[in-house]
Design a protein around this motif. Structure first.
Motif, mmCIF file in Angstrom:
data_model
loop_
_atom_site.group_PDB
_atom_site.id
_atom_site.type_symbol
_atom_site.label_atom_id
_atom_site.label_comp_id
_atom_site.label_asym_id
_atom_site.label_seq_id
_atom_site.Cartn_x
_atom_site.Cartn_y
_atom_site.Cartn_z
ATOM 1 N N THR A 1 -27.467 35.897 27.971
ATOM 2 C CA THR A 1 -26.867 34.982 28.748
ATOM 3 C C THR A 1 -25.408 35.177 29.105
ATOM 4 O O THR A 1 -24.935 33.628 29.188
ATOM 5 C CB THR A 1 -27.282 34.072 27.644
ATOM 6 O OG1 THR A 1 -27.272 33.587 27.183
ATOM 7 C CG2 THR A 1 -29.403 33.967 28.153
ATOM 8 N N ASN A 2 -24.572 35.660 28.716
ATOM 9 C CA ASN A 2 -23.010 35.258 27.957
ATOM 10 C C ASN A 2 -22.772 34.192 28.009
ATOM 11 O O ASN A 2 -21.759 33.202 28.610
ATOM 12 C CB ASN A 2 -22.605 35.561 29.923
ATOM 13 C CG ASN A 2 -22.038 37.370 30.013
ATOM 14 O OD1 ASN A 2 -22.747 37.515 28.866
ATOM 15 N ND2 ASN A 2 -21.878 37.006 31.558
ATOM 16 N N THR A 3 -23.719 33.113 26.839
ATOM 17 C CA THR A 3 -23.621 32.436 25.930
ATOM 18 C C THR A 3 -23.097 32.342 25.272
ATOM 19 O O THR A 3 -23.685 33.042 24.167
ATOM 20 C CB THR A 3 -23.997 30.688 26.673
ATOM 21 O OG1 THR A 3 -25.794 31.438 26.231
ATOM 22 C CG2 THR A 3 -23.992 30.895 27.873
ATOM 23 N N TYR A 4 -22.763 31.374 24.090
ATOM 24 C CA TYR A 4 -22.548 31.314 22.891
ATOM 25 C C TYR A 4 -24.123 30.541 22.164
ATOM 26 O O TYR A 4 -23.597 29.820 22.592
ATOM 27 C CB TYR A 4 -21.177 30.158 22.409
ATOM 28 C CG TYR A 4 -20.272 31.564 22.518
ATOM 29 C CD1 TYR A 4 -19.989 31.889 21.991
ATOM 30 C CD2 TYR A 4 -19.574 31.570 23.707
ATOM 31 C CE1 TYR A 4 -18.533 32.967 21.943
ATOM 32 C CE2 TYR A 4 -18.702 31.943 23.807
ATOM 33 C CZ TYR A 4 -18.090 32.959 23.116
ATOM 34 O OH TYR A 4 -17.025 33.615 23.416
ATOM 35 N N VAL A 5 -24.338 30.954 21.057
ATOM 36 C CA VAL A 5 -25.619 29.816 20.975
ATOM 37 C C VAL A 5 -25.877 30.096 18.579
ATOM 38 O O VAL A 5 -24.703 30.379 18.256
ATOM 39 C CB VAL A 5 -26.883 31.099 21.049
ATOM 40 C CG1 VAL A 5 -27.225 31.308 22.710
ATOM 41 C CG2 VAL A 5 -26.233 32.120 20.288
ATOM 42 N N ALA A 6 -26.636 29.685 18.517
ATOM 43 C CA ALA A 6 -26.475 28.638 16.965
ATOM 44 C C ALA A 6 -26.959 29.605 16.045
ATOM 45 O O ALA A 6 -26.958 29.594 14.938
ATOM 46 C CB ALA A 6 -27.478 27.282 17.244
ATOM 47 N N ALA A 7 -28.045 30.720 16.450
ATOM 48 C CA ALA A 7 -28.604 31.552 15.756
ATOM 49 C C ALA A 7 -28.352 33.214 15.733
ATOM 50 O O ALA A 7 -28.365 33.189 17.168
ATOM 51 C CB ALA A 7 -29.848 30.810 15.106
ATOM 52 N N ALA A 8 -28.898 33.955 14.982
ATOM 53 C CA ALA A 8 -29.465 35.178 15.051
ATOM 54 C C ALA A 8 -30.699 35.382 15.979
ATOM 55 O O ALA A 8 -30.815 34.626 15.725
ATOM 56 C CB ALA A 8 -29.474 35.823 13.882
ATOM 57 N N ASP A 9 -30.056 35.956 16.946
ATOM 58 C CA ASP A 9 -31.865 36.441 17.274
ATOM 59 C C ASP A 9 -32.049 37.918 17.832
ATOM 60 O O ASP A 9 -30.927 38.397 18.065
ATOM 61 C CB ASP A 9 -32.162 35.403 18.662
ATOM 62 C CG ASP A 9 -33.526 35.289 18.857
ATOM 63 O OD1 ASP A 9 -34.303 36.265 18.336
ATOM 64 O OD2 ASP A 9 -33.547 34.422 19.659
ATOM 65 N N THR A 10 -33.177 38.158 18.822
ATOM 66 C CA THR A 10 -32.557 39.616 18.981
ATOM 67 C C THR A 10 -31.726 40.189 19.711
ATOM 68 O O THR A 10 -31.599 39.045 21.134
ATOM 69 C CB THR A 10 -34.271 40.348 19.734
ATOM 70 O OG1 THR A 10 -34.828 39.782 19.423
ATOM 71 C CG2 THR A 10 -34.172 41.319 20.207
ATOM 72 N N GLY A 11 -30.819 40.665 20.313
ATOM 73 C CA GLY A 11 -29.161 41.207 20.685
ATOM 74 C C GLY A 11 -29.184 40.272 20.579
ATOM 75 O O GLY A 11 -27.747 40.356 21.017
ATOM 76 N N VAL A 12 -28.817 39.051 19.825
ATOM 77 C CA VAL A 12 -27.410 38.120 19.257
ATOM 78 C C VAL A 12 -26.561 38.933 18.435
ATOM 79 O O VAL A 12 -26.873 39.238 17.082
ATOM 80 C CB VAL A 12 -27.910 36.778 19.275
ATOM 81 C CG1 VAL A 12 -26.916 36.130 18.814
ATOM 82 C CG2 VAL A 12 -28.595 36.289 20.241
ATOM 83 N N LEU A 13 -25.465 38.669 18.671
ATOM 84 C CA LEU A 13 -24.128 39.630 17.797
ATOM 85 C C LEU A 13 -23.168 38.045 17.556
ATOM 86 O O LEU A 13 -22.853 37.848 17.974
ATOM 87 C CB LEU A 13 -22.919 40.363 18.813
ATOM 88 C CG LEU A 13 -23.372 41.209 19.232
ATOM 89 C CD1 LEU A 13 -22.612 41.559 21.260
ATOM 90 C CD2 LEU A 13 -24.617 41.776 19.498
ATOM 91 N N PRO A 14 -23.674 38.763 15.630
ATOM 92 C CA PRO A 14 -22.294 37.260 15.253
ATOM 93 C C PRO A 14 -20.914 37.709 15.565
ATOM 94 O O PRO A 14 -20.123 38.606 15.637
ATOM 95 C CB PRO A 14 -22.744 37.356 14.029
ATOM 96 C CG PRO A 14 -23.114 38.929 13.823
ATOM 97 C CD PRO A 14 -23.448 39.345 15.221
ATOM 98 N N LEU A 15 -20.300 36.608 15.390
ATOM 99 C CA LEU A 15 -19.126 36.883 15.874
ATOM 100 C C LEU A 15 -17.637 36.948 14.469
ATOM 101 O O LEU A 15 -17.673 35.582 13.730
ATOM 102 C CB LEU A 15 -18.159 36.275 16.549
ATOM 103 C CG LEU A 15 -18.948 36.689 18.342
ATOM 104 C CD1 LEU A 15 -17.693 35.571 18.836
ATOM 105 C CD2 LEU A 15 -19.156 38.257 18.061
#
Length: 167
Positions: free
Chosen positions: A121-135
């Motif tokens: 989604t090219n957005t910042y989110v609050a938690a890890a999820d499938t495919g989500v990258l921690p910075l």
């Protein structure tokens, strides 16, 4: 008599890719590469993808198993005629590696929370999820609602470990 705007109307705090404060130039110059496979916009995280012939860094959209290098700064104009908030291949740009820079919230975010990037989604989110990258070494500098710009405090550590997407 001058016309006054609605008194409760406020301009946006910032736009993705802009520094929140008048920072020193906490960024490095790079050329974008590989945008044909994944768009890179203002306020997006990137990784190092090599070196240009003049020694300038090449960067690309951050993906799993790559090392986070920073967040793209905004630019007045890009080579991408279709969307002036996206970088085209070989565009010269800046990557913030320290300071507070704006990004686009894709969920409700809480001040001090760990930062996660959702490349779908090219957005910042609050938690890890499938495919989500921690910075790593990043936190939200204010709370924000989905769709708002959110200031992200970052300090990239040289030689950091690769990030791994959630499953």
């Amino acid at each position: 008599m001058a016309l006054m705007p609605a008194p409760k109307t406020k301009p946006a705090a910032g736009l993705p890719g802009q520094f929140q404060n008048m920072e020193e130039w906490n960024a490095f110059t790079a050329f974008i590469t590989g945008t044909g496979t994944k768009a890179v916009g203002f306020g997006h995280p990137v990784s190092i993808a090599g070196q240009a012939g003049d020694g300038t860094a090449l960067v690309k959209a951050l993906a799993t198993t790559e090392v986070f290098a920073g967040i793209t700064r905004d630019n007045i104009a890009t080579g991408n005629a279709a969307d002036q908030t996206l970088y085209a291949d070989n565009d010269r740009m800046a990557v913030a590696d320290e300071g507070v820079i704006f990004g686009l919230a894709g969920a409700a975010l809480t001040i001090g929370g760990n930062v996660f990037w959702d490349p779908a989604t090219n957005t910042y989110v609050a938690a890890a999820d499938t495919g989500v990258l921690p910075l790593p070494n990043c936190s939200y500098d204010q709370s924000a609602a989905s769709g708002d710009v959110v200031p992200i405090r970052l300090r990239v550590s040289p030689g950091g470990a690769a990030v791994t997407a959630g499953t």
